[in-house]
Scaffold this motif. Structure first.
Motif, PDB file in Angstrom:
ATOM      1  N   LEU A 125      33.418  44.402  32.985  1.00 50.54           N
ATOM      2  CA  LEU A 125      33.299  43.055  32.437  1.00 50.54           C
ATOM      3  C   LEU A 125      31.827  42.659  32.343  1.00 50.54           C
ATOM      4  CD1 LEU A 125      34.775  40.451  31.620  1.00 50.54           C
ATOM      5  CD2 LEU A 125      34.656  39.749  33.992  1.00 50.54           C
ATOM      6  N   GLN A 126      31.088  43.008  33.411  1.00 49.20           N
ATOM      7  CA  GLN A 126      29.662  42.672  33.407  1.00 49.20           C
ATOM      8  C   GLN A 126      28.909  43.467  32.356  1.00 49.20           C
ATOM      9  OE1 GLN A 126      28.474  43.195  37.502  1.00 49.20           O
ATOM     10  NE2 GLN A 126      27.865  41.042  37.539  1.00 49.20           N
ATOM     11  N   ALA A 127      29.335  44.736  32.195  1.00 45.39           N
ATOM     12  CA  ALA A 127      28.624  45.602  31.258  1.00 45.39           C
ATOM     13  C   ALA A 127      28.824  45.138  29.819  1.00 45.39           C
ATOM     14  CB  ALA A 127      29.113  47.037  31.417  1.00 45.39           C
ATOM     15  N   MET A 128      30.041  44.615  29.543  1.00 48.68           N
ATOM     16  CA  MET A 128      30.303  44.172  28.167  1.00 48.68           C
ATOM     17  C   MET A 128      29.734  42.778  27.982  1.00 48.68           C
ATOM     18  SD  MET A 128      34.101  45.636  27.916  1.00 48.68           S
ATOM     19  CE  MET A 128      34.650  44.534  26.671  1.00 48.68           C
ATOM     20  N   THR A 129      28.424  42.711  28.022  1.00 46.42           N
ATOM     21  CA  THR A 129      27.759  41.417  27.906  1.00 46.42           C
ATOM     22  C   THR A 129      28.184  40.767  26.607  1.00 46.42           C
ATOM     23  OG1 THR A 129      25.971  42.752  27.105  1.00 46.42           O
ATOM     24  CG2 THR A 129      25.709  41.767  29.279  1.00 46.42           C
ATOM     25  N   LEU A 130      28.294  39.465  26.664  1.00 42.03           N
ATOM     26  CA  LEU A 130      28.759  38.717  25.510  1.00 42.03           C
ATOM     27  C   LEU A 130      27.702  38.783  24.420  1.00 42.03           C
ATOM     28  CD1 LEU A 130      31.372  37.573  25.290  1.00 42.03           C
ATOM     29  CD2 LEU A 130      30.516  35.367  26.042  1.00 42.03           C
ATOM     30  N   THR A 131      27.986  39.580  23.385  1.00 39.85           N
ATOM     31  CA  THR A 131      26.952  39.804  22.381  1.00 39.85           C
ATOM     32  C   THR A 131      27.093  38.875  21.193  1.00 39.85           C
ATOM     33  OG1 THR A 131      28.372  41.452  21.429  1.00 39.85           O
ATOM     34  CG2 THR A 131      26.684  42.218  22.950  1.00 39.85           C
ATOM     35  N   GLY A 132      28.259  38.267  21.021  1.00 37.10           N
ATOM     36  CA  GLY A 132      28.446  37.462  19.815  1.00 37.10           C
ATOM     37  C   GLY A 132      28.636  38.363  18.612  1.00 37.10           C
ATOM     38  N   ASN A 133      29.003  39.639  18.901  1.00 33.26           N
ATOM     39  CA  ASN A 133      29.226  40.564  17.807  1.00 33.26           C
ATOM     40  C   ASN A 133      30.394  41.447  18.198  1.00 33.26           C
ATOM     41  OD1 ASN A 133      29.172  42.988  16.300  1.00 33.26           O
ATOM     42  ND2 ASN A 133      27.056  42.582  15.724  1.00 33.26           N
ATOM     43  N   ALA A 134      31.516  41.325  17.486  1.00 33.56           N
ATOM     44  CA  ALA A 134      32.738  42.006  17.885  1.00 33.56           C
ATOM     45  C   ALA A 134      32.566  43.528  17.834  1.00 33.56           C
ATOM     46  CB  ALA A 134      33.883  41.567  16.985  1.00 33.56           C
ATOM     47  N   ARG A 135      31.877  44.046  16.801  1.00 35.77           N
ATOM     48  CA  ARG A 135      31.710  45.499  16.676  1.00 35.77           C
ATOM     49  C   ARG A 135      30.924  46.071  17.843  1.00 35.77           C
ATOM     50  NH1 ARG A 135      30.085  47.022  10.602  1.00 35.77           N
ATOM     51  NH2 ARG A 135      32.144  46.900   9.692  1.00 35.77           N
ATOM     52  N   ARG A 136      29.864  45.337  18.210  1.00 40.24           N
ATOM     53  CA  ARG A 136      29.045  45.824  19.307  1.00 40.24           C
ATOM     54  C   ARG A 136      29.859  45.802  20.598  1.00 40.24           C
ATOM     55  NH1 ARG A 136      23.881  42.579  19.882  1.00 40.24           N
ATOM     56  NH2 ARG A 136      23.904  42.774  17.619  1.00 40.24           N
ATOM     57  N   THR A 137      30.698  44.766  20.749  1.00 39.06           N
ATOM     58  CA  THR A 137      31.537  44.679  21.942  1.00 39.06           C
ATOM     59  C   THR A 137      32.480  45.873  22.008  1.00 39.06           C
ATOM     60  OG1 THR A 137      31.429  42.292  21.746  1.00 39.06           O
ATOM     61  CG2 THR A 137      33.124  43.173  23.184  1.00 39.06           C
ATOM     62  N   VAL A 138      33.051  46.269  20.872  1.00 40.81           N
ATOM     63  CA  VAL A 138      33.945  47.417  20.850  1.00 40.81           C
ATOM     64  C   VAL A 138      33.198  48.685  21.253  1.00 40.81           C
ATOM     65  CG1 VAL A 138      35.240  48.936  19.319  1.00 40.81           C
ATOM     66  CG2 VAL A 138      35.543  46.467  19.157  1.00 40.81           C
ATOM     67  N   ARG A 139      32.027  48.898  20.668  1.00 40.52           N
ATOM     68  CA  ARG A 139      31.242  50.097  20.994  1.00 40.52           C
ATOM     69  C   ARG A 139      30.911  50.132  22.479  1.00 40.52           C
ATOM     70  NH1 ARG A 139      28.490  49.424  16.184  1.00 40.52           N
ATOM     71  NH2 ARG A 139      26.739  48.424  17.216  1.00 40.52           N
ATOM     72  N   GLU A 140      30.492  48.981  22.990  1.00 39.52           N
ATOM     73  CA  GLU A 140      30.119  48.875  24.394  1.00 39.52           C
ATOM     74  C   GLU A 140      31.322  49.214  25.283  1.00 39.52           C
ATOM     75  OE1 GLU A 140      26.888  47.679  26.983  1.00 39.52           O
ATOM     76  OE2 GLU A 140      27.128  48.427  24.962  1.00 39.52           O
ATOM     77  N   PHE A 141      32.489  48.683  24.910  1.00 43.21           N
ATOM     78  CA  PHE A 141      33.696  48.906  25.711  1.00 43.21           C
ATOM     79  C   PHE A 141      34.026  50.392  25.784  1.00 43.21           C
ATOM     80  CE2 PHE A 141      38.311  49.632  25.546  1.00 43.21           C
ATOM     81  CZ  PHE A 141      38.640  49.209  26.821  1.00 43.21           C
ATOM     82  N   VAL A 142      34.054  51.037  24.630  1.00 45.81           N
ATOM     83  CA  VAL A 142      34.458  52.434  24.566  1.00 45.81           C
ATOM     84  C   VAL A 142      33.509  53.317  25.370  1.00 45.81           C
ATOM     85  CG1 VAL A 142      34.737  54.337  22.980  1.00 45.81           C
ATOM     86  CG2 VAL A 142      35.591  52.123  22.368  1.00 45.81           C
ATOM     87  N   HIS A 143      32.252  52.976  25.307  1.00 45.75           N
ATOM     88  CA  HIS A 143      31.235  53.730  26.014  1.00 45.75           C
ATOM     89  C   HIS A 143      31.357  53.514  27.524  1.00 45.75           C
ATOM     90  CE1 HIS A 143      27.378  55.491  26.811  1.00 45.75           C
ATOM     91  NE2 HIS A 143      26.972  54.367  27.390  1.00 45.75           N
ATOM     92  N   ARG A 144      31.478  52.238  27.916  1.00 49.22           N
ATOM     93  CA  ARG A 144      31.452  51.901  29.338  1.00 49.22           C
ATOM     94  C   ARG A 144      32.724  52.307  30.061  1.00 49.22           C
ATOM     95  NH1 ARG A 144      26.541  50.197  31.477  1.00 49.22           N
ATOM     96  NH2 ARG A 144      25.384  49.276  29.761  1.00 49.22           N
ATOM     97  N   VAL A 145      33.870  52.237  29.371  1.00 51.91           N
ATOM     98  CA  VAL A 145      35.127  52.510  30.052  1.00 51.91           C
ATOM     99  C   VAL A 145      35.164  53.969  30.501  1.00 51.91           C
ATOM    100  CG1 VAL A 145      36.657  53.171  28.153  1.00 51.91           C
ATOM    101  CG2 VAL A 145      37.546  51.803  30.020  1.00 51.91           C
ATOM    102  N   VAL A 146      34.562  54.857  29.709  1.00 49.86           N
ATOM    103  CA  VAL A 146      34.492  56.266  30.090  1.00 49.86           C
ATOM    104  C   VAL A 146      33.535  56.426  31.260  1.00 49.86           C
ATOM    105  CG1 VAL A 146      33.687  58.521  29.318  1.00 49.86           C
ATOM    106  CG2 VAL A 146      35.109  57.118  27.819  1.00 49.86           C
ATOM    107  N   GLN A 147      32.404  55.730  31.159  1.00 45.79           N
ATOM    108  CA  GLN A 147      31.388  55.830  32.192  1.00 45.79           C
ATOM    109  C   GLN A 147      31.903  55.305  33.545  1.00 45.79           C
ATOM    110  OE1 GLN A 147      27.932  53.171  31.944  1.00 45.79           O
ATOM    111  NE2 GLN A 147      26.794  54.980  31.306  1.00 45.79           N
TER     112      GLN A 147
END
Lengths: 477, 234
Positions: A125-147
């Motif tokens: 939750l902390q890693a997926m900082t609120l970017t105000g950009n849905a696409r960036r949030t998706v990329r961040e999620f996919v990357h972080r969830v694996v990590q």
């Protein structure tokens, strides 16, 4: 791992053996003390290592106890029925105690796993900082969830844009097609092989897409929490994105409007000097010069009108006419348009058939007055001088329809739609110089910006009627 | 002898040139200012009889200049502007302007407005009541003093003329056109927004509750009516 297990079993057996040897050879105590000491050892083993080790220790302890301490000593048989009871009590107690203790241990271990997963969720939750950009949030999620969760791979399908984002070492057995299909179902698909977890992502019934994770997977509750977390974060990002888009659109609208205003100012300023100078000269000019000065004056007026209409047209084209809607009485709209055109209408009989009790409409009064004016001007231009103009206002359901009728030649059928195009002039009038050819196009733009309709009915030789609708003020009349 | 001193405020030099040539030709004395700040500086020194003020200027702009001018004096101000929406007109009148002329204008129209504004500012009392006295409101038309709710009230010349006309026809509705022509001049009649702004100003100054007027009443679709304030109830 395996070595550790062997060691644990050996240690359990060793401990039990040590107690048996201790009491048999060195300390001579009664059988109860021996049994209790053995129980303590078994409890310790089960608390430290688990049920399997404790069970092995129990069996060894029971056999050893029987062999070494119960009559007849040195045999695995029991003669005294009392000793049978003691032996069974010991056996049941050892097994139950070790089971209870192992259960508690398992619970602790599970709680620990859950705590770790919650910690991971939190760091995600902390890693997926609120970017105000849905696409960036998706990329961040996919990357972080694996990590963070150590999944084999992650994939996300974001349905509003159709993006599919993947991460992790293997792109995985979940295909794009399966992902898209998953977004359309209600519940996560159970995977008997436990290789992948695929789930739709939705918030409050709104589909946001779907996600897939490859093993190793976190627990089921965590997976559900993950889905909810990503849905909420995405929705928040999307809301922020919308807000900033609206802000940007507003800024650009303000800029456009300011540009048009300054253009209007820049065109009208020199016209003001020309008009003031020429009207000043006109006052005392003799005949021939007077004619020429009149031409300058009239052309200055025409340029002024042209610039006003070009700017009005540009505003309509920008698609963002700024409407200041108010409650307006159509009678007022018609009256003020007529008073502005009083000079041009001097020789025209004008009839206004508007019901006095018409409820007010909701519209931008200045712009709507322009519409009425453009329609009347059109009627003046395209009907014989001194022919009558009939204006009507009628209630039709939830609308008021204003009609402006002339006794002109009528409009040919194939020209009726194009008459609202800018710069369009009827075939017969193509070479008339009156007007800018933008009046009706502007009128149409204004009416449509109000979400309403403008149309023309015409009969050859009888005249034409331009009509447009206006919405009644909803519930406030 | 000049017909009056006019301060022309406009950032466009060509407009100032035309105005100067024309107005001087019609017997006015003309002084020029390039910005609002410039105009505010020149006004106390030159004491013009009228200000022609461009609305769209760099610096403090026309509206702000008009407000500042109003704070210190009753000089008639005519706003000149390329914008012709009602919103702009109301904003200008609210800022204290006496009149609003849309650019481009014919010089005859402007001269008529100038004459009307100058006539007003030095208007001699016409036939009408000399004073009006009620417990809540006292008006002395000769000394131009107004007292409302026990305190002195300062009305601009136009507000005063408006009130005078309404009082002279107390109890009867006065139409928009009649009121406009009486106070602004014979060339007026289609500017009901002028009345809306000025009546509001007068109400703010003399009504106990301006939002619920009891002295100057609106007659829907017709005009306005002055009603002598009733005795306060014990």
């Amino acid at each position: 791992m395996k070595y550790q297990r062997v060691w644990r079993y050996s240690a359990s057996i060793g401990l039990v053996g040590a107690v048996l040897v201790l009491y048999r050879s060195f300390l001579h105590v009664n059988n109860t003390t021996v049994a209790l000491t053995l129980l303590l050892v078994i409890l310790g083993v089960s608390a430290r290592w688990g049920l399997a080790e404790a069970t092995v220790a129990s069996v060894i302890a029971v056999l050893g106890f029987n062999y070494n301490f119960l009559e007849p000593v040195g045999k695995f048989t029991i003669e005294d029925p009392q000793n049978w009871v003691a032996f069974l009590a010991f056996l049941v107690t050892a097994v139950t105690a070790s089971q209870l203790s192992a259960h508690a241990r398992r619970r602790t271990a599970e709680a620990e796993v859950r705590r770790l997963e919650i910690e991971k969720l939190y760091s995600l939750l902390q890693a997926m900082t609120l970017t105000g950009n849905a696409r960036r949030t998706v990329r961040e999620f996919v990357h972080r969830v694996v990590q963070i969760f150590g999944c084999g791979a992650a994939a996300f399908y974001y349905s509003p844009t159709g993006d599919i984002v993947r991460s992790g070492p293997e792109s995985g057995p979940v295909t794009d097609h399966e992902l898209v299909a998953a977004s359309e179902i209600e519940e996560p698909v159970p995977d008997p092989r436990q290789i992948a977890f695929t789930s739709p992502v939705r918030l409050g019934g709104r589909t946001l897409g779907s996600m897939a994770l490859l093993a190793p997977l976190p627990g089921e509750g965590t997976l559900r929490a993950l889905v909810n977390l990503v849905a909420i974060t995405l929705e928040k990002a999307r809301a922020l994105e919308d807000a900033s888009h609206a802000e940007a659109a507003h800024q650009s609208e303000v800029l456009k409007s300011a540009l048009l205003d300054s253009l209007a100012h820049d065109i009208k300023t020199p016209l003001t000097s020309i008009k003031a100078a020429v009207t000043s000269l006109l006052g005392g000019a003799p005949g021939a010069e007077r004619e020429l000065l009149t031409i300058i004056n009239e052309e200055a007026d025409r340029l002024n009108l042209l610039s006003a209409e070009v700017i009005a047209m540009a505003r309509v084209d920008a698609g963002k006419l700024h409407l200041e809607k108010q409650l307006v009485r159509v009678g007022d709209l018609i009256a003020s348009a007529l008073s502005e055109l009083a000079v041009a209408l001097k020789k025209r009989p004008v009839t206004v058939a508007a019901d006095q009790d018409l409820p007010p409409v909701e519209a931008d009064p200045e712009l709507m007055q322009q519409v009425v004016k453009h329609c009347i001007e059109n009627a003046i231009k395209y009907s014989p001088d001194e022919s009558p103009i009939a204006i009507s206002a009628t209630l039709k359901g939830e609308k008021i329809v204003i009609g402006i009728g002339d006794r002109g030649p009528g409009i040919e059928e194939n020209e009726r739609l194009r008459i609202f195009d800018r710069f369009f002039r009827g075939r017969k009038h193509r070479f008339d110089t009156k007007g800018t050819g933008m009046g009706l196009a502007i009128a149409k733009g204004i009416v449509e910006a109000h979400g309403e309709r403008i149309w023309v009915e015409s009969e050859r030789g009888q005249g034409s009627t331009f009509s447009f609708s206006l919405p009644l003020a909803g519930g406030r009349s | 002898m000049s017909a009056g001193k006019i301060l022309v405020v406009d950032d466009d030099p060509q407009i100032r040139r035309v105005m100067k040539a024309t107005l001087v030709g019609h017997g006015y004395e003309v002084i020029e200012a390039r910005t609002g700040e410039d105009a505010l500086e020149k006004t106390p020194a030159e004491m013009p009889n009228l200000v022609l003020l461009d609305m769209n200027m760099p610096g403090i702009g026309g509206l702000e200049t008009c407000r500042s001018l109003r704070q210190g004096s009753d000089i008639p101000v005519i706003i000149l502007s390329v914008r012709n929406t009602e919103k702009d007109k109301v904003a200008a009148l609210d800022a204290g302007a006496d009149d609003y002329v849309t650019k481009p204008f014919s010089i005859e129209e402007l001269l008529a407005r100038i004459r009307a504004a100058l006539r007003r500012s030095s208007s001699a009392p016409e036939n009408g009541p000399h004073n009006f006295v009620s417990p809540d409101l006292e008006i002395d038309f000769e000394t131009r003093r107004v007292r409302a709710r026990g305190g002195d009230v300062r009305l601009t010349p136009k507000e005063f003329e408006l009130l005078r006309y309404l009082v002279a026809h107390a109890g009867k509705p006065v139409t928009h056109r009649e009121l406009l022509q009486a106070v602004w001049g014979p060339d007026y009649g289609d500017e009901p927004e002028y009345l809306r702004v000025f009546i509001n100003q007068v109400r703010k100054k003399i009504e106990p509750e301006p939002a619920k007027p009891r002295i100057i009443l609106t007659e829907p679709w017709v005009g306005y009516k002055f009603v002598a304030p009733a005795e306060p109830r014990p």
